[in-house]
Write a protein that holds these residues in place. Structure first.
Motif, short mmCIF file in Angstrom:
data_model
loop_
_atom_site.label_atom_id
_atom_site.label_comp_id
_atom_site.label_asym_id
_atom_site.label_seq_id
_atom_site.Cartn_x
_atom_site.Cartn_y
_atom_site.Cartn_z
N LEU A 169 42.59 40.58 39.31
CA LEU A 169 41.33 40.04 39.83
C LEU A 169 40.87 40.80 41.08
O LEU A 169 39.67 41.04 41.26
CB LEU A 169 41.50 38.55 40.15
CG LEU A 169 41.62 37.60 38.96
CD1 LEU A 169 41.92 36.19 39.43
CD2 LEU A 169 40.33 37.62 38.13
N LEU A 170 41.81 41.17 41.93
CA LEU A 170 41.46 41.94 43.12
C LEU A 170 40.88 43.30 42.73
O LEU A 170 39.87 43.75 43.29
CB LEU A 170 42.68 42.14 44.01
CG LEU A 170 43.18 40.91 44.78
CD1 LEU A 170 44.51 41.21 45.47
CD2 LEU A 170 42.16 40.46 45.82
N PHE A 171 41.50 43.96 41.75
CA PHE A 171 40.98 45.25 41.28
C PHE A 171 39.56 45.08 40.73
O PHE A 171 38.67 45.89 41.00
CB PHE A 171 41.89 45.84 40.21
CG PHE A 171 43.19 46.39 40.73
CD1 PHE A 171 43.37 46.68 42.07
CD2 PHE A 171 44.25 46.63 39.86
CE1 PHE A 171 44.58 47.20 42.54
CE2 PHE A 171 45.45 47.15 40.32
CZ PHE A 171 45.61 47.44 41.66
N ALA A 172 39.36 44.03 39.93
CA ALA A 172 38.05 43.80 39.34
C ALA A 172 37.01 43.48 40.41
O ALA A 172 35.87 43.95 40.34
CB ALA A 172 38.13 42.67 38.32
N ALA A 173 37.40 42.69 41.42
CA ALA A 173 36.47 42.33 42.49
C ALA A 173 36.04 43.56 43.27
O ALA A 173 34.85 43.72 43.60
CB ALA A 173 37.12 41.30 43.41
N VAL A 174 36.98 44.44 43.58
CA VAL A 174 36.64 45.66 44.31
C VAL A 174 35.78 46.57 43.44
O VAL A 174 34.80 47.16 43.91
CB VAL A 174 37.92 46.38 44.77
CG1 VAL A 174 37.59 47.75 45.34
CG2 VAL A 174 38.64 45.55 45.82
N ALA A 175 36.13 46.69 42.16
CA ALA A 175 35.35 47.54 41.26
C ALA A 175 33.92 47.03 41.12
O ALA A 175 32.98 47.82 40.95
CB ALA A 175 36.03 47.60 39.89
N ALA A 176 33.75 45.73 41.21
CA ALA A 176 32.42 45.13 41.08
C ALA A 176 31.50 45.51 42.24
O ALA A 176 30.28 45.36 42.13
CB ALA A 176 32.53 43.62 40.98
#
Length: 324
Positions: free
Chosen positions: A215-222
């Motif tokens: 989720l952290l990776f996805a949030a940063v990628a977003a």
């Protein structure tokens, strides 16, 4: 306070090589205890069921020892006031691997850029178990990125959560289990029975951290405008992570693959053994390059900085509650 300071120390200083060249790292001491239990209790003359039972007993005893050590250190530092909090934070930072992990993966990128494939293979051999001589440049890059993603969870996020929820005793307990899993949790003939308890307990402890890391990776990628990388990271993680041989490692690896538009995973060679594994993000590029390692490191860095901000937020909330 200890959580914030430990996270900050790990971000800035990490594990100083000059110190561990002179003294054994605490995790090395954990390894000595685990090795002693393995040699003493895991005997070929014992049956499968007995070896499994003794393995469960061993990890429970090691877990109790780690918790007791954490409680003893807390009690020792409790009488030193603010200095004790700082000392406890320094000890806790030794078990967080944000800077050291980033440095090791960055070394792979620099080796490829400055020396080519040979030095790149040598650098990646420091962080992966597979045979680097079988990897081309794209394979070296993928291996480094996969290691970064997986270890972001069990090297940073999981111990951070253990410290946040259960203090230093919880952190030491997690690191004991994680070290035991890396030493005796694999499915070799010797450790299939004896390491079963360590492997299953490590799987349990990493269930939440692995998914939080994704989720952290996805949030940063977003945060990247107009690329849809965050949604892609979530999509690939949700679709492909369950196909990974590990119940946890696939989540951060698949999220990283989706965020970067890469295809990670696939068959891996460990010496003479070839392990078949599905691709994560099969629609992505297989031809990873050193620049992709750099992009993965930036994503990792921002994601781990979120933990530092969370630590600061928790500290402010606690201070506010006490003030009120």
């Amino acid at each position: 306070m200890v959580l914030f300071l430990a996270t900050l120390i790990d971000r800035v200083l990490g594990d100083p090589d000059w110190l561990w060249r002179r003294w054994p790292h605490p995790v090395v001491l954990f390894g000595v205890l685990i090795g002693a239990a393995d040699r003493g209790l895991n005997r070929a003359t014992f049956g499968f069921a007995l070896r499994r039972a003794l393995g469960v007993l061993a990890i429970l005893l090691l877990l109790a020892l780690a918790i007791a050590a954490g409680l003893a250190i807390q009690r020792l530092f409790a009488g030193f006031g603010w200095a004790g909090l700082v000392l406890e934070a320094v000890v806790a930072s030794l078990f967080l691997a944000r800077k050291s992990l980033g440095d090791h993966v960055l070394a792979v990128k620099r080796a490829l850029e400055e020396g080519g494939l040979g030095p790149g293979r040598q650098a990646v051999s420091m962080i992966v178990g597979r045979d680097p001589e079988q990897l081309d440049e794209a394979g070296v890059c993928r291996a480094a990125i996969e290691s970064l993603a997986e270890n972001a969870s069990d090297g940073v996020v999981a111990p951070w959560m253990a410290l946040a929820l259960f203090g230093l005793p919880g952190l030491l307990a997690y690191k004991m289990v994680n070290t035991a899993d890396s030493m005796i949790g694999h499915r070799s003939k010797r450790h299939l029975a004896f390491g079963w308890g360590a492997a299953r307990l490590d799987d349990l402890l990493n269930l939440v951290p692995a998914r939080l890391t994704a989720l952290l990776f996805a949030a940063v990628a977003a945060l990247k405008p107009g690329q849809g990388a965050g949604a892609r990271a979530l999509k690939v993680a949700w679709r492909d992570a369950p196909s990974h041989r590990s119940p946890n490692a696939g989540w951060p690896e698949a999220a990283m693959a989706g965020a970067l538009g890469l295809s990670l995973g696939g068959p891996r060679r460990y010496g003479a053994l070839v392990v078949e594994a599905p691709c994560l993000g099969a629609e992505g590029r297989r031809e990873a390059a050193p620049a992709d390692i750099g992009a993965a490191l930036r994503l990792f860095g921002f994601a781990m900085d979120a933990l530092l901000l969370l630590s600061l937020g928790l500290l402010l909330v606690i201070a506010l509650v006490r003030y009120i």
